[in-house]
Design a protein around this motif. Structure first.
Motif, PDB file in Angstrom:
ATOM      1  N   PHE A 195       0.884  -1.156   0.000  1.00 62.17           N
ATOM      2  CA  PHE A 195       0.000   0.000   0.000  1.00 62.17           C
ATOM      3  C   PHE A 195       0.926   1.211   0.000  1.00 62.17           C
ATOM      4  N   PRO A 196       1.002   1.977  -1.105  1.00 57.25           N
ATOM      5  CA  PRO A 196       2.073   2.958  -1.255  1.00 57.25           C
ATOM      6  C   PRO A 196       2.101   4.170  -0.308  1.00 57.25           C
ATOM      7  N   PRO A 197       0.974   4.807   0.062  1.00 52.06           N
ATOM      8  CA  PRO A 197       1.130   6.019   0.881  1.00 52.06           C
ATOM      9  C   PRO A 197       1.924   5.732   2.154  1.00 52.06           C
ATOM     10  N   ASP A 198       3.023   6.427   2.339  1.00 49.40           N
ATOM     11  CA  ASP A 198       3.931   6.100   3.443  1.00 49.40           C
ATOM     12  C   ASP A 198       4.300   7.334   4.242  1.00 49.40           C
ATOM     13  N   PRO A 199       3.416   7.766   5.127  1.00 46.05           N
ATOM     14  CA  PRO A 199       3.726   8.928   5.951  1.00 46.05           C
ATOM     15  C   PRO A 199       4.894   8.640   6.882  1.00 46.05           C
ATOM     16  N   GLY A 200       5.482   9.694   7.419  1.00 48.87           N
ATOM     17  CA  GLY A 200       6.556   9.527   8.392  1.00 48.87           C
ATOM     18  C   GLY A 200       6.092   8.701   9.574  1.00 48.87           C
ATOM     19  N   SER A 201       4.802   8.685   9.797  1.00 54.16           N
ATOM     20  CA  SER A 201       4.228   7.997  10.954  1.00 54.16           C
ATOM     21  C   SER A 201       3.775   6.578  10.617  1.00 54.16           C
ATOM     22  N   SER A 202       4.279   6.006   9.516  1.00 54.10           N
ATOM     23  CA  SER A 202       3.830   4.662   9.084  1.00 54.10           C
ATOM     24  C   SER A 202       3.823   3.624  10.194  1.00 54.10           C
ATOM     25  N   ALA A 203       4.807   3.692  11.080  1.00 53.70           N
ATOM     26  CA  ALA A 203       4.920   2.650  12.104  1.00 53.70           C
ATOM     27  C   ALA A 203       3.810   2.759  13.130  1.00 53.70           C
ATOM     28  N   MET A 204       3.124   3.911  13.164  1.00 51.51           N
ATOM     29  CA  MET A 204       2.108   4.037  14.210  1.00 51.51           C
ATOM     30  C   MET A 204       0.724   4.454  13.743  1.00 51.51           C
ATOM     31  N   CYS A 205       0.591   5.141  12.597  1.00 56.50           N
ATOM     32  CA  CYS A 205      -0.732   5.673  12.268  1.00 56.50           C
ATOM     33  C   CYS A 205      -1.624   4.608  11.636  1.00 56.50           C
ATOM     34  N   GLY A 233       2.783  10.639   1.767  1.00 56.33           N
ATOM     35  CA  GLY A 233       4.128  10.602   2.321  1.00 56.33           C
ATOM     36  C   GLY A 233       5.162  10.783   1.258  1.00 56.33           C
ATOM     37  N   MET A 234       6.285  10.150   1.480  1.00 56.50           N
ATOM     38  CA  MET A 234       7.429  10.390   0.612  1.00 56.50           C
ATOM     39  C   MET A 234       7.196   9.879  -0.802  1.00 56.50           C
ATOM     40  N   ARG A 235       6.372   8.846  -0.925  1.00 58.59           N
ATOM     41  CA  ARG A 235       6.195   8.288  -2.264  1.00 58.59           C
ATOM     42  C   ARG A 235       5.088   8.971  -3.066  1.00 58.59           C
ATOM     43  N   ILE A 258      19.250  14.320  11.821  1.00 52.06           N
ATOM     44  CA  ILE A 258      19.294  12.914  11.385  1.00 52.06           C
ATOM     45  C   ILE A 258      20.611  12.278  11.813  1.00 52.06           C
ATOM     46  N   ASN A 259      21.700  13.006  11.663  1.00 50.83           N
ATOM     47  CA  ASN A 259      22.996  12.461  12.071  1.00 50.83           C
ATOM     48  C   ASN A 259      23.059  12.226  13.576  1.00 50.83           C
ATOM     49  N   THR A 260      22.325  13.047  14.343  1.00 50.83           N
ATOM     50  CA  THR A 260      22.301  12.846  15.794  1.00 50.83           C
ATOM     51  C   THR A 260      21.432  11.639  16.148  1.00 50.83           C
ATOM     52  N   TYR A 261      20.308  11.503  15.464  1.00 50.61           N
ATOM     53  CA  TYR A 261      19.375  10.398  15.763  1.00 50.61           C
ATOM     54  C   TYR A 261      20.026   9.058  15.428  1.00 50.61           C
ATOM     55  N   ASP A 262      20.704   9.003  14.278  1.00 47.38           N
ATOM     56  CA  ASP A 262      21.343   7.752  13.880  1.00 47.38           C
ATOM     57  C   ASP A 262      22.723   8.035  13.287  1.00 47.38           C
ATOM     58  N   PRO A 263      23.738   8.067  14.150  1.00 43.88           N
ATOM     59  CA  PRO A 263      25.083   8.449  13.709  1.00 43.88           C
ATOM     60  C   PRO A 263      25.632   7.571  12.580  1.00 43.88           C
ATOM     61  N   LYS A 264      25.100   6.365  12.439  1.00 43.71           N
ATOM     62  CA  LYS A 264      25.553   5.489  11.360  1.00 43.71           C
ATOM     63  C   LYS A 264      25.384   6.150   9.993  1.00 43.71           C
ATOM     64  N   ILE A 265      24.365   7.001   9.883  1.00 46.78           N
ATOM     65  CA  ILE A 265      24.000   7.523   8.579  1.00 46.78           C
ATOM     66  C   ILE A 265      25.016   8.524   8.036  1.00 46.78           C
ATOM     67  N   GLY A 266      25.492   9.405   8.894  1.00 44.05           N
ATOM     68  CA  GLY A 266      26.561  10.325   8.514  1.00 44.05           C
ATOM     69  C   GLY A 266      26.336  11.058   7.205  1.00 44.05           C
ATOM     70  N   LEU A 267      25.251  11.848   7.130  1.00 41.01           N
ATOM     71  CA  LEU A 267      24.994  12.636   5.928  1.00 41.01           C
ATOM     72  C   LEU A 267      26.033  13.731   5.795  1.00 41.01           C
ATOM     73  N   ALA A 298      15.350   6.989   9.185  1.00 40.14           N
ATOM     74  CA  ALA A 298      15.722   8.203   9.903  1.00 40.14           C
ATOM     75  C   ALA A 298      14.955   9.400   9.358  1.00 40.14           C
ATOM     76  N   ARG A 299      14.796   9.456   8.043  1.00 43.52           N
ATOM     77  CA  ARG A 299      14.050  10.567   7.457  1.00 43.52           C
ATOM     78  C   ARG A 299      12.619  10.606   7.995  1.00 43.52           C
ATOM     79  N   ARG A 300      12.005   9.420   8.158  1.00 43.47           N
ATOM     80  CA  ARG A 300      10.629   9.377   8.635  1.00 43.47           C
ATOM     81  C   ARG A 300      10.465  10.104   9.952  1.00 43.47           C
ATOM     82  N   LEU A 301      11.454   9.960  10.830  1.00 43.84           N
ATOM     83  CA  LEU A 301      11.284  10.536  12.157  1.00 43.84           C
ATOM     84  C   LEU A 301      12.059  11.843  12.330  1.00 43.84           C
ATOM     85  N   ALA A 302      12.569  12.382  11.204  1.00 40.75           N
ATOM     86  CA  ALA A 302      13.404  13.581  11.282  1.00 40.75           C
ATOM     87  C   ALA A 302      12.676  14.734  11.958  1.00 40.75           C
ATOM     88  N   GLY A 303      11.384  14.871  11.678  1.00 33.87           N
ATOM     89  CA  GLY A 303      10.616  15.993  12.221  1.00 33.87           C
ATOM     90  C   GLY A 303      10.679  16.024  13.732  1.00 33.87           C
TER      91      GLY A 303
END
Ligand SMILES: Cc1cc2nc3c(=O)[nH]c(=O)nc-3n(C[C@H](O)[C@H](O)[C@H](O)COP(=O)(O)OP(=O)(O)OC[C@H]3O[C@@H](n4cnc5c(N)ncnc54)[C@H](O)[C@@H]3O)c2cc1C
Ligand code: SF4
Ligand code: SF4
Lengths: 460, 351
Positions: free
Chosen positions: A128-138, A150-152, A260-269, A320-325
């Motif tokens: 189901f394509p609509p993918d809001p940042g809140s996909s994991a909960m809404c 969402g992003m798509r 984003i870099n603070t939330y997940d340092p692995k990403i290192g944008l 990480a982008r999903r929860l950036a806000g």
């Protein structure tokens, strides 16, 4: 008016474990993720359409307001009961009723969470394509009621494009089915479309026929860095005009990059003035062509460009982008992200200008405004963080949000591209909609003459 | 209001991320039982929400598993706030019967189990308690009273490495800290003795003791889980390889909250094959016992245990864990394979 007898009656309908009048529970249902507050008098968790209908009949007979609620992740106060009354927590009606992949559709109850639905579809090769940042909960109900996206959405459209039909309990308790299982139908007014995006003001959604798509075979993510957001905005306009339809096109400004870099340092944008994240999906050949075209189009504007190395890196950046806000709050322990004035949309051509205006507003109010969002469809999220204990910060925040809203409207844009009107943006509806608002009011009167469904929302 | 800091409560943007991971919410489905709800309740208390039984239930059904905190995008600390809110209410005399019982037993008897027996009754040879040593083995209440056999065998192994016991050990304070009571008197009693012994490192076999000793005792003491201590000494232990498969439950307070993931796995994989549970490492699901939930809400706790047991992979011979509280609760859930301590596994390989 609600009284003890009515509560008893409703308790009998849903069972005692599915109704609460505890002051603690009511307090927990008094808000969503916006700043709007309102305490219900009773919270009810129905388990079936019949129960919803029974409850609404009582509410209708006794003029009690009813506010539907999914997961309460809304950003406009949509599920907040401004006049008390009943909150219908739909999250327990969360079954997948039918999987009908031969017809490219599934039938679901409204309480199912977006990510849970997609996890259930994945083994069959669908999504189901609509993918809001809140996909994991809404919930799907919340997404349908808000016409969330969402992003798509730049490629796949909003929730509306996936709702073939609905089962709705109307204000008087009548159960109505709209739409059909066919991919096309022009029989009658499109009541399905009327219900999608009606934010619980016209009826309670109890079931939905949802169109699903086959999962694309391949996808690739491109990171393009720019010296400033305006240059990024120009690149977006150019890419979209080049004929390619990316499956995502997101902007991150320098503050969001840090968040984003603070939330997940692995990403290192890379620490650029702005980053565009493009995603292309489709067959292997389509993806290759899309990537080449985007890279070529951004040349000259971008200061750096690269593609994600593998699925893992792709998944990490999107997670990480999903929860950036919300992650903006991490940048300063004294400040918290406040979702106000966060969801404007402008015509694509106006994106660079809107970005410049946001920057000006930020400077004028001396309030850092962080910009991110679905820039591919002109939807910008303007994130502001304030010291929650400072009255002055609150004043600045509200004034800046007001200016952002009016600026977007003046450009032919909208105050809300996906989060909904609720009560957070209802004051702008006259300005944005003109006399079309009168038609909305007439529809509301016709379908909910007593005004019991989610009163105080959407300017109706 | 000393303990309820408004600013840290307001760090929560009510995004609901935690609501979709909280195992207690998953069980009850009511907002007040999710971490977002608990943050709101804490906020409510600050603004005068009456602390009735429902408020107490909301706050006290949190196992302090820390999953919400790990997932929270905005950097709020719901687990800490829940504990602070409990403490705030206890100071005002508002607590559940179970909280009061834990506090009263620990205060009067030095352990929350209400035991009056000698704590080191499992010890065969009193002379094994040395006056001075570089290491002390902190046994913990469950180890002392509920798993004395395991404790004796653990200590038999440890004492070869210059490890002694705290002669008059009392509860580390964890049950009181988690449920909002004051553990200072317990902490000082243990600390004084550790100082006398002159130890630089405390070793414990319990996840609850571990997190408390490490985070709530004054700095300067090194704290190791038994598995960490022994993982460094495997070569000295003459282990043989076993032809079995096991899975491993990460105790929340050892893994997610303190990052001890590798040592237990190092021990396991040097003995036999390890097949991970459905969720593991940082994402590991809670056994349901912590935060006073096992004592206060045994049914809820049992439901969580059963959910965790559903995550055991096919074809394993044992479920290994490294905390007696987790072990107890997982055992309650009716596991399809035997639940054993990591020490039990080590011993099987030593024979
Ligand atoms: C971190 C974060 C990121 C977000 N990102 C996005 C994004 O990218 N795109 C986006 O579109 N939104 C986004 N949102 C906003 C929000 O998640 C969406 O609006 C979502 O659709 C709300 O769903 P919900 O289940 O939480 O609904 P709720 O907030 O509970 O309710 C939303 C509205 O739907 C109505 N409603 C709910 N269920 C029913 C029903 N069964 N029948 C009738 N009316 C009903 C309610 O009355 C209310 O008006 C984000 C929110 C957060 C916190
Ligand atoms: S995840 Fe964090 S910010 Fe979001 S609701 Fe939970 S505690 Fe609040
Ligand atoms: S610590 Fe665990 S049980 Fe407590 S609120 Fe967070 S997720 Fe739920």
């Amino acid at each position: 008016m609600l009284n003890v007898d009515l509560i008893e009656k409703m308790r009998k309908i849903v069972g005692k474990e599915n109704l609460s009048i505890s002051s603690c529970e009511l307090y927990c249902y008094s808000s969503d993720a916006s700043q709007i507050r309102g305490v219900p008098e009773v919270v009810i968790k129905p388990l079936s359409t019949a129960q919803v209908s029974e409850i609404i009949k009582i509410a209708y007979a006794h003029n009690i307001s009813v506010t539907a609620r999914g997961a309460g992740t809304g950003l406009s106060g949509g599920c907040v009961p401004l006049e008390g009354g009943i909150v219908l927590d739909m999250s327990a009606m969360n079954r997948i009723v039918e999987m009908d992949f031969d017809n490219l559709q599934v039938v679901v109850e409204p309480g199912i969470v977006q990510e849970k639905l997609n996890k259930a579809l994945e083994p069959y090769g669908f999504f189901f394509p609509p993918d809001p940042g809140s996909s994991a909960m809404c919930t799907l109900g919340g997404l349908i009621a808000n016409n969330g996206s969402g992003m798509r959405s730049v490629k796949y459209g909003t929730t509306r494009s996936y709702v073939l039909g609905l089962e709705v309990v109307m204000a008087d308790g009548e159960i109505v089915r709209t739409g059909s299982k066919t991919m096309k139908s022009v029989a009658g007014y499109s009541l399905t479309d009327l219900m999608v995006g009606s934010e619980g003001t016209l009826g309670i959604i109890t079931q939905a026929i949802i169109k699903v798509r086959a999962i694309p075979k391949d996808r690739s993510v491109i990171f393009a860095s720019f010296d400033n957001p305006e240059l990024a905005g120009k690149a977006v306009v150019k890419v979209l005009a080049s004929g390619i339809v990316p499956s995502a096109c997101e902007i991150l400004d320098s503050n969001i990059i840090r968040a984003i870099n603070t939330y997940d340092p692995k990403i290192g944008l890379p620490l650029a003035g702005a980053i565009l994240l493009f995603e292309v999906d489709g067959s292997e050949a389509e993806v290759k062509e899309g990537v080449n075209l985007i890279v070529k189009t951004c040349e000259g504007l971008a200061s750096g460009i690269r593609t994600a190395s593998d699925k893992k890196e792709r998944d990490e950046i999107w997670a990480a982008r999903r929860l950036a806000g919300a992650a903006i709050s991490r940048l300063d322990p004294m400040r918290t992200r406040v979702y106000v004035g966060e969801d404007v949309g402008v015509p694509i051509k106006e994106i660079p200008k809107m970005l410049r205006k946001v920057d000006e507003i930020s400077k004028e109010f001396n309030l850092p405004i962080m910009t991110y969002g679905h820039i591919g469809d002109g939807n910008l999220h303007t994130g502001m963080c304030i010291d929650m204990l400072s009255d002055e910060d609150w004043m600045k925040l509200n004034a800046a949000a007001d200016r952002i809203h009016r600026t977007a409207i003046a450009m032919g844009g909208t105050t809300t591209a996906e989060h909904g009107v609720g009560s957070a943006r209802s004051e702008y509806m006259r300005l944005e909609l003109g006399n079309a608002l009168d038609i909305m009011i007439a529809i509301k009167k016709a379908l909910d003459p007593k005004g019991i469904l989610n009163p105080g929302k959407m300017g109706v | 209001m000393s303990n309820l800091d408004l600013r840290s409560i307001l760090k929560c943007v009510r995004c609901g991320t935690c609501r979709s991971v909280c195992p207690i919410f998953e069980q009850t489905g009511w907002e007040s039982a999710s971490s977002r709800g608990r943050m709101l309740v804490a906020h409510g208390i600050y603004h005068g929400l009456e602390a009735d039984q429902d408020v107490l239930n909301s706050l006290n059904t949190c196992t302090t598993c820390g999953l919400c905190e790990q997932m929270c995008p905005s950097g709020a600390s719901p687990t800490q706030i829940v504990q602070n809110a409990r403490h705030h209410l206890v100071l005002k005399g508002k607590m559940t019967d179970s909280q009061a019982a834990l506090r009263d037993e620990a205060t009067s008897k030095g352990n929350p189990l209400g035991e009056t027996r000698y704590r080191h009754a499992w010890l065969k040879n009193a002379s094994d308690i040395k006056e001075h040593a570089p290491y002390v083995f902190f046994v913990g209440c469950l180890g002392s009273y509920r798993y004395p056999e395991l404790t004796r065998r653990t200590f038999d192994l440890l004492k070869k490495f210059d490890v002694t016991l705290i002669p008059e050990e009392v509860c580390c304070g964890s049950p009181l800290l988690r449920t909002g009571s004051d553990p200072d008197f317990l902490i000082s009693k243990n600390l004084e003795q550790i100082k006398k012994i002159g130890a630089h490192t405390i070793i414990t076999g319990c996840a609850g003791c571990y997190t408390t000793l490490r985070n709530d005792y004054p700095d300067g003491l090194k704290v190791l889980h038994v598995s960490e201590f022994l993982a460094e000494r495997l070569s000295e232990m003459n282990l043989k390889r076993l032809d079995i498969k096991v899975t491993y439950h990460d105790p929340c307070h050892l893994g997610r909250c303190n990052g001890v993931f590798d040592a237990p796995r190092k021990i396991i994989t040097s003995i036999c094959e390890l097949k991970e549970m459905k969720t593991h490492h940082q994402q590991s699901r809670c056994c349901g016992a912590g935060g006073g939930v096992l004592k206060g809400y045994p049914d809820l706790s049992l439901a969580l245990s059963k959910k965790r047991l559903e995550e055991i992979p096919e074809g394993v011979d044992y479920l290994v864990t490294s905390c007696p509280l987790c072990r107890t609760n997982l055992q309650r859930g009716g596991p399809k394979v035997e639940v054993i301590d990591i020490l039990d596994l080590l011993e099987m390989a030593m024979k």
